[in-house]
Design a protein around this motif. Structure first.
Motif, PDB file in Angstrom:
ATOM      1  N   GLU A  88      26.423  35.290  25.257  1.00 43.98           N
ATOM      2  CA  GLU A  88      25.301  35.600  26.137  1.00 43.98           C
ATOM      3  C   GLU A  88      25.833  36.366  27.342  1.00 43.98           C
ATOM      4  OE1 GLU A  88      24.093  32.006  28.694  1.00 43.98           O
ATOM      5  OE2 GLU A  88      24.939  31.061  26.903  1.00 43.98           O
ATOM      6  N   ALA A  89      24.950  37.057  28.055  1.00 51.25           N
ATOM      7  CA  ALA A  89      25.370  37.812  29.245  1.00 51.25           C
ATOM      8  C   ALA A  89      25.056  37.002  30.498  1.00 51.25           C
ATOM      9  CB  ALA A  89      24.648  39.155  29.290  1.00 51.25           C
ATOM     10  N   THR A  90      25.990  37.006  31.453  1.00 54.60           N
ATOM     11  CA  THR A  90      25.761  36.325  32.737  1.00 54.60           C
ATOM     12  C   THR A  90      26.117  37.306  33.849  1.00 54.60           C
ATOM     13  OG1 THR A  90      27.960  35.307  32.587  1.00 54.60           O
ATOM     14  CG2 THR A  90      26.089  33.990  31.836  1.00 54.60           C
ATOM     15  N   ALA A  91      27.334  37.175  34.383  1.00 58.64           N
ATOM     16  CA  ALA A  91      27.849  38.127  35.375  1.00 58.64           C
ATOM     17  C   ALA A  91      29.360  37.948  35.435  1.00 58.64           C
ATOM     18  CB  ALA A  91      27.230  37.878  36.753  1.00 58.64           C
ATOM     19  N   LEU A  92      30.060  39.025  35.746  1.00 58.21           N
ATOM     20  CA  LEU A  92      31.507  38.933  35.977  1.00 58.21           C
ATOM     21  C   LEU A  92      31.691  38.089  37.229  1.00 58.21           C
ATOM     22  CD1 LEU A  92      34.481  39.600  35.728  1.00 58.21           C
ATOM     23  CD2 LEU A  92      33.993  41.938  36.367  1.00 58.21           C
ATOM     24  N   PHE A  93      32.387  36.968  37.093  1.00 55.42           N
ATOM     25  CA  PHE A  93      32.500  36.009  38.195  1.00 55.42           C
ATOM     26  C   PHE A  93      33.293  36.625  39.354  1.00 55.42           C
ATOM     27  CE2 PHE A  93      34.066  31.918  40.074  1.00 55.42           C
ATOM     28  CZ  PHE A  93      32.813  31.419  40.394  1.00 55.42           C
ATOM     29  N   PRO A  94      32.761  36.568  40.596  1.00 58.61           N
ATOM     30  CA  PRO A  94      33.418  37.239  41.733  1.00 58.61           C
ATOM     31  C   PRO A  94      34.882  36.847  41.937  1.00 58.61           C
ATOM     32  CG  PRO A  94      31.231  36.477  42.356  1.00 58.61           C
ATOM     33  CD  PRO A  94      31.490  35.953  40.975  1.00 58.61           C
ATOM     34  N   LYS A  95      35.233  35.607  41.610  1.00 58.82           N
ATOM     35  CA  LYS A  95      36.630  35.164  41.815  1.00 58.82           C
ATOM     36  C   LYS A  95      37.577  35.925  40.881  1.00 58.82           C
ATOM     37  CE  LYS A  95      39.562  32.622  43.978  1.00 58.82           C
ATOM     38  NZ  LYS A  95      39.700  32.734  45.439  1.00 58.82           N
ATOM     39  N   VAL A  96      37.085  36.351  39.723  1.00 57.53           N
ATOM     40  CA  VAL A  96      37.901  37.148  38.804  1.00 57.53           C
ATOM     41  C   VAL A  96      38.198  38.511  39.433  1.00 57.53           C
ATOM     42  CG1 VAL A  96      37.908  38.335  36.559  1.00 57.53           C
ATOM     43  CG2 VAL A  96      37.110  35.965  36.727  1.00 57.53           C
ATOM     44  N   VAL A  97      37.176  39.101  40.038  1.00 53.37           N
ATOM     45  CA  VAL A  97      37.348  40.391  40.716  1.00 53.37           C
ATOM     46  C   VAL A  97      38.378  40.247  41.842  1.00 53.37           C
ATOM     47  CG1 VAL A  97      36.168  42.197  42.041  1.00 53.37           C
ATOM     48  CG2 VAL A  97      34.983  41.063  40.143  1.00 53.37           C
ATOM     49  N   GLU A  98      38.230  39.198  42.613  1.00 53.07           N
ATOM     50  CA  GLU A  98      39.148  38.934  43.732  1.00 53.07           C
ATOM     51  C   GLU A  98      40.585  38.734  43.223  1.00 53.07           C
ATOM     52  OE1 GLU A  98      39.719  35.143  46.561  1.00 53.07           O
ATOM     53  OE2 GLU A  98      37.629  35.851  46.449  1.00 53.07           O
ATOM     54  N   THR A  99      40.722  37.995  42.133  1.00 54.97           N
ATOM     55  CA  THR A  99      42.048  37.717  41.558  1.00 54.97           C
ATOM     56  C   THR A  99      42.713  39.006  41.081  1.00 54.97           C
ATOM     57  OG1 THR A  99      41.302  35.514  40.891  1.00 54.97           O
ATOM     58  CG2 THR A  99      43.262  36.361  39.794  1.00 54.97           C
ATOM     59  N   LEU A 100      41.957  39.868  40.436  1.00 53.50           N
ATOM     60  CA  LEU A 100      42.511  41.149  39.971  1.00 53.50           C
ATOM     61  C   LEU A 100      42.894  42.041  41.159  1.00 53.50           C
ATOM     62  CD1 LEU A 100      40.102  41.852  36.963  1.00 53.50           C
ATOM     63  CD2 LEU A 100      42.555  41.316  36.814  1.00 53.50           C
ATOM     64  N   LYS A 101      42.080  42.031  42.189  1.00 54.89           N
ATOM     65  CA  LYS A 101      42.408  42.807  43.402  1.00 54.89           C
ATOM     66  C   LYS A 101      43.730  42.336  43.993  1.00 54.89           C
ATOM     67  CE  LYS A 101      37.995  44.398  45.320  1.00 54.89           C
ATOM     68  NZ  LYS A 101      36.922  44.109  46.291  1.00 54.89           N
ATOM     69  N   GLU A 102      43.899  41.023  44.036  1.00 54.22           N
ATOM     70  CA  GLU A 102      45.132  40.453  44.595  1.00 54.22           C
ATOM     71  C   GLU A 102      46.355  40.851  43.768  1.00 54.22           C
ATOM     72  OE1 GLU A 102      44.391  36.273  44.826  1.00 54.22           O
ATOM     73  OE2 GLU A 102      43.006  36.487  46.524  1.00 54.22           O
ATOM     74  N   SER A 103      46.148  41.144  42.498  1.00 55.13           N
ATOM     75  CA  SER A 103      47.263  41.569  41.639  1.00 55.13           C
ATOM     76  C   SER A 103      47.548  43.061  41.751  1.00 55.13           C
ATOM     77  CB  SER A 103      46.963  41.221  40.182  1.00 55.13           C
ATOM     78  OG  SER A 103      46.958  39.821  40.007  1.00 55.13           O
ATOM     79  N   GLY A 104      46.715  43.792  42.492  1.00 52.85           N
ATOM     80  CA  GLY A 104      47.006  45.204  42.720  1.00 52.85           C
ATOM     81  C   GLY A 104      46.088  46.192  42.023  1.00 52.85           C
ATOM     82  N   PHE A 105      45.047  45.691  41.336  1.00 51.12           N
ATOM     83  CA  PHE A 105      44.064  46.599  40.745  1.00 51.12           C
ATOM     84  C   PHE A 105      43.180  47.179  41.849  1.00 51.12           C
ATOM     85  CE2 PHE A 105      45.172  43.867  37.195  1.00 51.12           C
ATOM     86  CZ  PHE A 105      45.220  44.740  36.120  1.00 51.12           C
ATOM     87  N   LEU A 106      42.753  48.410  41.648  1.00 51.09           N
ATOM     88  CA  LEU A 106      41.817  49.049  42.571  1.00 51.09           C
ATOM     89  C   LEU A 106      40.423  48.880  41.973  1.00 51.09           C
ATOM     90  CD1 LEU A 106      42.034  50.801  45.190  1.00 51.09           C
ATOM     91  CD2 LEU A 106      41.845  52.786  43.706  1.00 51.09           C
ATOM     92  N   ILE A 107      39.529  48.229  42.711  1.00 55.83           N
ATOM     93  CA  ILE A 107      38.214  47.899  42.145  1.00 55.83           C
ATOM     94  C   ILE A 107      37.097  48.423  43.040  1.00 55.83           C
ATOM     95  CG2 ILE A 107      36.703  46.024  41.371  1.00 55.83           C
ATOM     96  CD1 ILE A 107      39.162  44.397  40.702  1.00 55.83           C
ATOM     97  N   GLU A 108      36.160  49.096  42.385  1.00 53.40           N
ATOM     98  CA  GLU A 108      35.012  49.648  43.103  1.00 53.40           C
ATOM     99  C   GLU A 108      33.739  49.084  42.480  1.00 53.40           C
ATOM    100  OE1 GLU A 108      33.098  54.069  43.582  1.00 53.40           O
ATOM    101  OE2 GLU A 108      35.282  53.937  43.541  1.00 53.40           O
ATOM    102  N   VAL A 109      32.778  48.722  43.323  1.00 58.63           N
ATOM    103  CA  VAL A 109      31.494  48.237  42.822  1.00 58.63           C
ATOM    104  C   VAL A 109      30.623  49.455  42.513  1.00 58.63           C
ATOM    105  CG1 VAL A 109      29.461  46.820  43.306  1.00 58.63           C
ATOM    106  CG2 VAL A 109      31.675  46.164  44.258  1.00 58.63           C
TER     107      VAL A 109
END
Length: 209
Positions: A88-109
């Motif tokens: 089912e579809a929900t939403a990409l959990f914000p903490k996952v986005v934050e965790t990837l950012k902390e690892s050095g990924f560049l993320i844009e909404v």
């Protein structure tokens, strides 16, 4: 040969610390089916389509998709296309986005709302991974000739049949959701992300050219 020099510097620093010795023999056995699938496609120069599937497509499936795409690029394994989906579809959990950012990924909404869309970049020269929650058979994902990689036991048990999947490979991970709203949340999301990352990098390091 690797593309390590074009990964974002912070990301490259984290990748350089991965230690495949930390992966148990049992776990390596679990990952072997995924290695074999990728190798079989690579050997005959076919596209390698990997669809990482979990119940809600909100945490583990996205982490797997992003790290697998990054690993394929790092080890210069071409024609790899990583996707993710849920039952089912929900939403990409914000903490996952934050965790990837902390690892050095560049993320844009790219768009906000109840199911935001993110562009997740790992290298200056590469297209971003587009992250949002969707069902595994969403038009954004491949219809056939893909491996369905089941990243959670609920989806693995609840989805006995994945339409269009050439191969079904269970590679399940513990859910960091168990630590939401606890003092351990940040640490546990980072821990799960790095486990997934290390295993995906191990998988692509095993591909023989």
């Amino acid at each position: 040969m690797s593309n390590s020099n074009t990964l974002f510097p912070e990301l490259n620093k984290i990748v350089s610390l991965f230690d495949f010795q930390n992966i148990t023999a049992d776990r390596k056995q679990t990952l072997q089916s995924l290695i074999d699938f990728i190798q079989s496609k690579f050997n005959v120069n076919l596209e390698i389509r990997l669809n990482f599937i979990c119940t809600h497509n909100s945490r583990r499936s996205h982490l797997s998709q992003v790290w697998a795409q990054t690993a394929a690029y790092y080890f210069d394994i071409n024609n790899v296309f990583c996707y993710s989906g849920g039952t089912e579809a929900t939403a990409l959990f914000p903490k996952v986005v934050e965790t990837l950012k902390e690892s050095g990924f560049l993320i844009e909404v790219l768009s906000e709302g109840s199911n935001p869309i993110y562009a997740i970049k790992y290298a200056t020269t590469q297209y971003p991974v587009i992250g949002f929650s969707k069902k595994y058979d969403n038009d954004f994902n491949p219809e056939d000739d893909f491996a369905a990689i089941m990243t959670c036991s609920q989806a693995d048990e609840g989805c006995p049949f994945i339409i269009g999947a050439e191969k079904r490979i269970p590679v399940t991970f513990e859910d960091p959701k168990a630590f939401d709203n606890t003092p351990l949340q940040t640490e546990k999301y980072q821990e799960r992300s790095l486990q997934i990352a290390t295993e995906m990098f191990y998988v692509f390091s095993e591909i023989k050219k």
